[in-house]
Scaffold this motif. Sequence first.
Motif, PDB file in Angstrom:
ATOM      1  N   ASP A  93       0.831  -1.202   0.000  1.00 33.36           N
ATOM      2  CA  ASP A  93       0.000   0.000   0.000  1.00 33.36           C
ATOM      3  C   ASP A  93       0.866   1.253   0.000  1.00 33.36           C
ATOM      4  O   ASP A  93       1.087   1.848  -1.043  1.00 33.36           O
ATOM      5  CB  ASP A  93      -0.949  -0.019   1.211  1.00 33.36           C
ATOM      6  N   THR A  94       1.359   1.640   1.166  1.00 33.91           N
ATOM      7  CA  THR A  94       2.118   2.880   1.313  1.00 33.91           C
ATOM      8  C   THR A  94       3.443   2.597   2.003  1.00 33.91           C
ATOM      9  O   THR A  94       3.445   2.127   3.150  1.00 33.91           O
ATOM     10  CB  THR A  94       1.319   3.896   2.151  1.00 33.91           C
ATOM     11  N   PRO A  95       4.570   2.860   1.348  1.00 32.47           N
ATOM     12  CA  PRO A  95       5.860   2.639   1.992  1.00 32.47           C
ATOM     13  C   PRO A  95       5.988   3.467   3.278  1.00 32.47           C
ATOM     14  O   PRO A  95       5.617   4.635   3.321  1.00 32.47           O
ATOM     15  CB  PRO A  95       6.879   3.100   0.950  1.00 32.47           C
ATOM     16  N   LEU A  96       6.495   2.816   4.312  1.00 29.52           N
ATOM     17  CA  LEU A  96       6.670   3.458   5.608  1.00 29.52           C
ATOM     18  C   LEU A  96       8.115   3.876   5.792  1.00 29.52           C
ATOM     19  O   LEU A  96       9.010   3.368   5.118  1.00 29.52           O
ATOM     20  CB  LEU A  96       6.274   2.483   6.721  1.00 29.52           C
ATOM     21  N   GLY A  97       8.330   4.791   6.733  1.00 34.76           N
ATOM     22  CA  GLY A  97       9.682   5.241   7.020  1.00 34.76           C
ATOM     23  C   GLY A  97       9.764   5.892   8.387  1.00 34.76           C
ATOM     24  O   GLY A  97       8.775   5.960   9.134  1.00 34.76           O
ATOM     25  N   LEU A  98      10.926   6.373   8.706  1.00 32.44           N
ATOM     26  CA  LEU A  98      11.206   7.018   9.979  1.00 32.44           C
ATOM     27  C   LEU A  98      10.222   8.157  10.253  1.00 32.44           C
ATOM     28  O   LEU A  98       9.943   8.960   9.364  1.00 32.44           O
ATOM     29  CB  LEU A  98      12.643   7.550   9.980  1.00 32.44           C
ATOM     30  N   ASN A  99       9.685   8.178  11.467  1.00 36.91           N
ATOM     31  CA  ASN A  99       8.757   9.193  11.970  1.00 36.91           C
ATOM     32  C   ASN A  99       7.336   9.093  11.415  1.00 36.91           C
ATOM     33  O   ASN A  99       6.511   9.951  11.690  1.00 36.91           O
ATOM     34  CB  ASN A  99       9.306  10.619  11.763  1.00 36.91           C
ATOM     35  N   HIS A 100       7.049   8.040  10.655  1.00 37.01           N
ATOM     36  CA  HIS A 100       5.676   7.808  10.208  1.00 37.01           C
ATOM     37  C   HIS A 100       4.866   7.207  11.361  1.00 37.01           C
ATOM     38  O   HIS A 100       5.425   6.623  12.291  1.00 37.01           O
ATOM     39  CB  HIS A 100       5.638   6.844   9.028  1.00 37.01           C
ATOM     40  N   THR A 101       3.552   7.328  11.253  1.00 40.13           N
ATOM     41  CA  THR A 101       2.662   6.655  12.191  1.00 40.13           C
ATOM     42  C   THR A 101       1.764   5.708  11.412  1.00 40.13           C
ATOM     43  O   THR A 101       1.485   5.925  10.233  1.00 40.13           O
ATOM     44  CB  THR A 101       1.793   7.658  12.990  1.00 40.13           C
ATOM     45  N   ARG A 152      -0.653  10.336  18.597  1.00 39.50           N
ATOM     46  CA  ARG A 152      -0.592  10.445  17.134  1.00 39.50           C
ATOM     47  C   ARG A 152      -1.081  11.811  16.687  1.00 39.50           C
ATOM     48  O   ARG A 152      -0.457  12.486  15.864  1.00 39.50           O
ATOM     49  CB  ARG A 152      -1.434   9.330  16.502  1.00 39.50           C
ATOM     50  N   ASP A 153      -2.199  12.272  17.266  1.00 44.05           N
ATOM     51  CA  ASP A 153      -2.735  13.590  16.919  1.00 44.05           C
ATOM     52  C   ASP A 153      -1.761  14.708  17.300  1.00 44.05           C
ATOM     53  O   ASP A 153      -1.605  15.685  16.559  1.00 44.05           O
ATOM     54  CB  ASP A 153      -4.088  13.820  17.608  1.00 44.05           C
ATOM     55  N   TYR A 154      -1.109  14.553  18.444  1.00 38.71           N
ATOM     56  CA  TYR A 154      -0.115  15.539  18.894  1.00 38.71           C
ATOM     57  C   TYR A 154       1.037  15.617  17.889  1.00 38.71           C
ATOM     58  O   TYR A 154       1.503  16.703  17.544  1.00 38.71           O
ATOM     59  CB  TYR A 154       0.403  15.153  20.284  1.00 38.71           C
ATOM     60  N   LYS A 155       1.484  14.467  17.398  1.00 36.93           N
ATOM     61  CA  LYS A 155       2.554  14.438  16.401  1.00 36.93           C
ATOM     62  C   LYS A 155       2.126  15.124  15.109  1.00 36.93           C
ATOM     63  O   LYS A 155       2.885  15.904  14.530  1.00 36.93           O
ATOM     64  CB  LYS A 155       2.976  13.000  16.104  1.00 36.93           C
ATOM     65  N   ILE A 156       0.901  14.873  14.675  1.00 32.91           N
ATOM     66  CA  ILE A 156       0.408  15.507  13.444  1.00 32.91           C
ATOM     67  C   ILE A 156       0.381  17.031  13.609  1.00 32.91           C
ATOM     68  O   ILE A 156       0.787  17.764  12.712  1.00 32.91           O
ATOM     69  CB  ILE A 156      -0.985  14.954  13.069  1.00 32.91           C
TER      70      ILE A 156
END
Length: 183
Positions: A93-101, A152-156
């Motif tokens: 689907d979507t490649p993930l990486g550092l700092n993703h949620t 998660r919301d805080y990070k966004i």
Amino acid sequence: MYNLELLKQHLETNWGKGTDKKGQIPDPLKKMSEDFSVLEFPPSEKHDFWIYSTLGMSADNPANLIELHIFSHKQDSTLIELLTTTASFHRNDTPLGLNHTVNFGRPWQNDSVCSFGFISLPYMDGEALEIFNLEGGHLYNLWLMPITESERDYKIKNGWNALEQRFEDCGLDYLNPQRASCA
């Protein structure tokens, strides 16, 4: 494609002998290729908790070479499914990486308040674990840290640096499925 046996040796150099849990990957999630597995590492002298790690998560995605690991205060086979689902999302689907949620779609463990994951540097093991050298590049072993929806919301809203600082300030109890939210 990278050498999975060498990667497994790299992980075992950091965490001790791991057990391959390929046979426990749930049937509906077998859309992963045959090279994918999850390794289970029991508590050791280095860490007094269980570690589950993907092996081959990015084997057919040379543009985004990562593997993920998650910690647990107890042996927990449900983490095999959680890592497999996350790896499938990364590959299909979507490649993930550092700092993703990522949204786990369920609690991390039992009735945990953490139903999301934050992909972070492996702070407890450092670069010795993080960077796996390949011909012409690197693969990164990253920590899939269970977090709450409000974190998660805080990070966004505030960015990943602010979230990590919040974890530092509140003394994040990363092994406790019932921990209070830091956000």
